[in-house]
Write an enzyme that holds these catalytic residues in place. Structure first.
Site, PDB file in Angstrom:
ATOM      1  N   GLY A  15       0.843  -1.199   0.000  1.00  0.00           N
ATOM      2  CA  GLY A  15       0.000   0.000   0.000  1.00  0.00           C
ATOM      3  C   GLY A  15       0.878   1.248   0.000  1.00  0.00           C
ATOM      4  N   VAL A 150       6.245   3.732  16.043  1.00  0.00           N
ATOM      5  CA  VAL A 150       5.998   4.967  16.803  1.00  0.00           C
ATOM      6  C   VAL A 150       6.741   6.116  16.126  1.00  0.00           C
ATOM      7  CG1 VAL A 150       6.224   6.172  19.017  1.00  0.00           C
ATOM      8  CG2 VAL A 150       5.830   3.695  18.991  1.00  0.00           C
ATOM      9  N   ALA A 152       6.820   7.159  13.070  1.00  0.00           N
ATOM     10  CA  ALA A 152       7.339   6.869  11.721  1.00  0.00           C
ATOM     11  C   ALA A 152       8.872   6.782  11.748  1.00  0.00           C
ATOM     12  CB  ALA A 152       6.848   7.913  10.722  1.00  0.00           C
ATOM     13  N   LEU A 154      11.123   8.835  12.734  1.00  0.00           N
ATOM     14  CA  LEU A 154      11.837   9.513  13.825  1.00  0.00           C
ATOM     15  C   LEU A 154      12.513   8.470  14.715  1.00  0.00           C
ATOM     16  CD1 LEU A 154       9.167  12.155  14.951  1.00  0.00           C
ATOM     17  CD2 LEU A 154      11.168  12.563  13.508  1.00  0.00           C
ATOM     18  N   ASP A 223      -5.011   4.915  18.402  1.00  0.00           N
ATOM     19  CA  ASP A 223      -3.711   4.926  17.722  1.00  0.00           C
ATOM     20  C   ASP A 223      -2.611   5.421  18.672  1.00  0.00           C
ATOM     21  OD1 ASP A 223      -1.948   5.081  15.231  1.00  0.00           O
ATOM     22  OD2 ASP A 223      -1.916   7.162  15.910  1.00  0.00           O
ATOM     23  N   LYS A 227       0.695   3.340  20.540  1.00  0.00           N
ATOM     24  CA  LYS A 227       2.093   3.810  20.573  1.00  0.00           C
ATOM     25  C   LYS A 227       2.597   3.885  22.018  1.00  0.00           C
ATOM     26  CE  LYS A 227       1.517   6.221  16.190  1.00  0.00           C
ATOM     27  NZ  LYS A 227       0.983   7.456  15.574  1.00  0.00           N
TER      28      LYS A 227
END
Lengths: 365, 365
Positions: A15, A150, A152, A154, A223, A227
């Site tokens: 995706g 968590v 992305a 970073l 969401d 995390k």
């Protein structure tokens, strides 16, 4: 005998993040002669591409080849069998957000397949799954990395692991962990000027692609709770699940049963006053509201919801859809170690996956 | 034959960072059964502790044993010979800031010794030394990690490497790279209220231990220039040396020749007006001055010196002696990836070294 300088890559999911990862993988394979990376399996929920003799699937135009494939993906256990018999080490890249795939990690790891993934489900589901995953990894020596689960790309997970592994004591973790929530509150309750109406900000965020198709999937706080669950566990707290601590949902009770996201958005304006009051209460105290998550390690308290911050606080002055994560530790004292930047988006999420892949390759190849 | 699950640790340097590292190493060895870590060499500039048969030096009370040692450290080439003949893999930990030790890295790496270090000299000296180090590492397979050479334990080097390795294009790096400079300007030109006189802030910083014994060693900008050299090279710029780009020194020309740091501090008040004027000029524009380093990758411009920032800018609102480093990249767009926190101090610097050691162990053991 396995060629020492070859590693097979198997990918589930093609995706948004998956496509960005494929493009980064192709560039990586072209840039690095060793180890040689060969794609031996790729699938979506409906299609698959692989060769029973493990001859590589070409990365050139792989999205098109996959779309044109007439092979259906075999059951996961069968895919794991196929990969575990490959004539070289295998890294399984899970670019889905599927609980089914996550549930298969312990089996895959126990069969020697290393895993890299942005999929939160494996690490924020039941605590038993978490334990099974890391036990399987420790036993077989196969690696599992999930930086992008968590913030992305970073460096959040790696930083927390480094703090813990080097013997620092993390006392508190606090931050804005959702790009959607960041965007919504930076617009609705800006540090300077007036924000728009809550329901209008939600509509705007959806139009700009900052929310899930049904915005309630962001507004329910789950969401962020997922995390927090991951970070809390890495910090040593045996959090049972993302629903085992207080999570504030921003969905009015009356709208939980709406049949669709569109119906929800149509009815949301009638509930604007409550958010307006919450904002005004903070403004009276010279503050702004932000949707944050926090982990107090000493008291074992994890929570997710609205809190007030001084306008000069780093959490208040965040820009756009940026995330910010503050680690308070014994060594860092009163000024936390802070990581800030885009915490969502295909390219930066895929970057975390590619970075993890490079780390795994340095250990297994 | 080498025991597969044993790694020898050799340490040069047992000063501030070295002592903190020893304590972290002892905890790490106790916490992790595998690989078994054995100290096979430790030295200061005057003393050494090691056994010719490689039997381990006890980590318990090693500082005291070292102080009591009657062995002098052998010449570096001899130490490298000794370590290269060890019956297991060796990680050499250089906790000095010595150019001599740094100059020996290519030899050590070519002999198969991995290196972890906070020593900036190896990576910010001549470009030839930089090339020799990474060529030797690539050829022998020995690893070299130096997280703490910039921003102490903050994940600065690892983040930049991940960005580059995953194929992102770094366009600009900017930040406050010196805890001393951070403290000085956060006090001298605060975002709120009035700061003290420049010479008094320098005296205060020295009294609090935030400066080198001679504050000119901070004020000449060379420490920041060294860090910028390292980051610029990692971003792909072949910077020749830390003196090959513009570096603003905050030492008045007339005081460069002072015989001591004390004489310098005595005479500094006569030069306060210049700094006061610089601060006032920024204030007129509604800004504050900060001592920053920046790397513009596209134009290949590296520079270090005073610049003006809006009071709401993240660089302006830094606290205490914190560092902040912003990475602007193609993937992250207009909002940079930011790392912030303590960039100096024994424990956090040693943490970067210990973290690097763990990464090396995961690859060689």
């Amino acid at each position: 005998m396995a060629a020492v300088n070859q590693v097979y890559i198997a990918i589930i999911g093609a995706g948004g993040v998956g496509k960005c990862f494929l493009s980064q993988l192709q560039a990586l394979a072209a840039r690095r002669p060793s180890p040689k990376l060969s794609l031996c399996y790729i699938s979506t929920s409906r299609k698959a591409l692989y060769n029973v003799d493990y001859s590589p699937v070409s990365l050139d135009g792989v999205t098109e080849s996959l779309a044109a494939s007439t092979q259906a993906p075999p059951p996961l256990a069968q895919v794991i069998d196929y990969l575990a018999s490959a004539p070289a080490k295998v890294v399984l890249v899970d670019n889905t957000s599927s609980q089914d795939v996550a549930d298969a990690y312990p089996l895959a790891l126990s069969r020697g397949l290393s895993i890299v993934t942005p999929n939160k489900k494996a690490f924020s589901g039941s605590y038993k799954l978490w334990q099974d995953i890391f036990t399987a990894s420790a036993t077989s020596g196969a690696k599992v990395y999930h930086e992008s689960s968590v913030g992305a790309g970073l460096p959040v997970i790696s930083t927390l692991k480094d703090l813990v592994d080097t013997g620092d004591k993390v006392t508190k973790i606090e931050g804005v962990f959702s790009g959607t929530m960041s965007f919504l509150f930076n617009s609705f309750a800006p540090t300077e000027g007036q924000g728009g109406k809550w329901s209008e900000e939600v509509k705007k965020a959806k139009a700009l692609g900052y929310t899930e198709p049904d915005p309630r999937d962001d507004l329910n706080g789950l969401d962020v709770a997922r995390k927090l669950t991951i970070l809390a566990r890495l910090a040593g707290l045996p959090v049972e699940s993302p629903t085992s601590f207080p999570v504030q949902s921003l969905i009015p009770k009356e709208l939980e049963a709406c049949a669709s996201g569109d119906e929800f958005l149509d009815k949301l304006p009638a509930f604007d006053q409550h958010m307006e009051d919450t904002k005004a209460a903070a403004e009276k105290a010279g503050k702004v509201i932000r949707f944050v998550g926090s982990i107090d390690v000493a008291t074992q308290q994890v929570k997710v919801g609205l809190e007030q911050f001084d306008r000069s606080h780093a959490i208040a002055s965040l820009k756009g859809s940026d995330n910010i994560i503050s680690f308070y530790t014994e060594r860092y004292g009163s000024n936390p170690l802070i990581i800030q930047g885009a915490g969502a988006g295909g390219d930066v999420t895929a970057m975390g996956v590619t970075g993890d892949l490079i780390k795994v390759l340095s250990q297994i190849a």
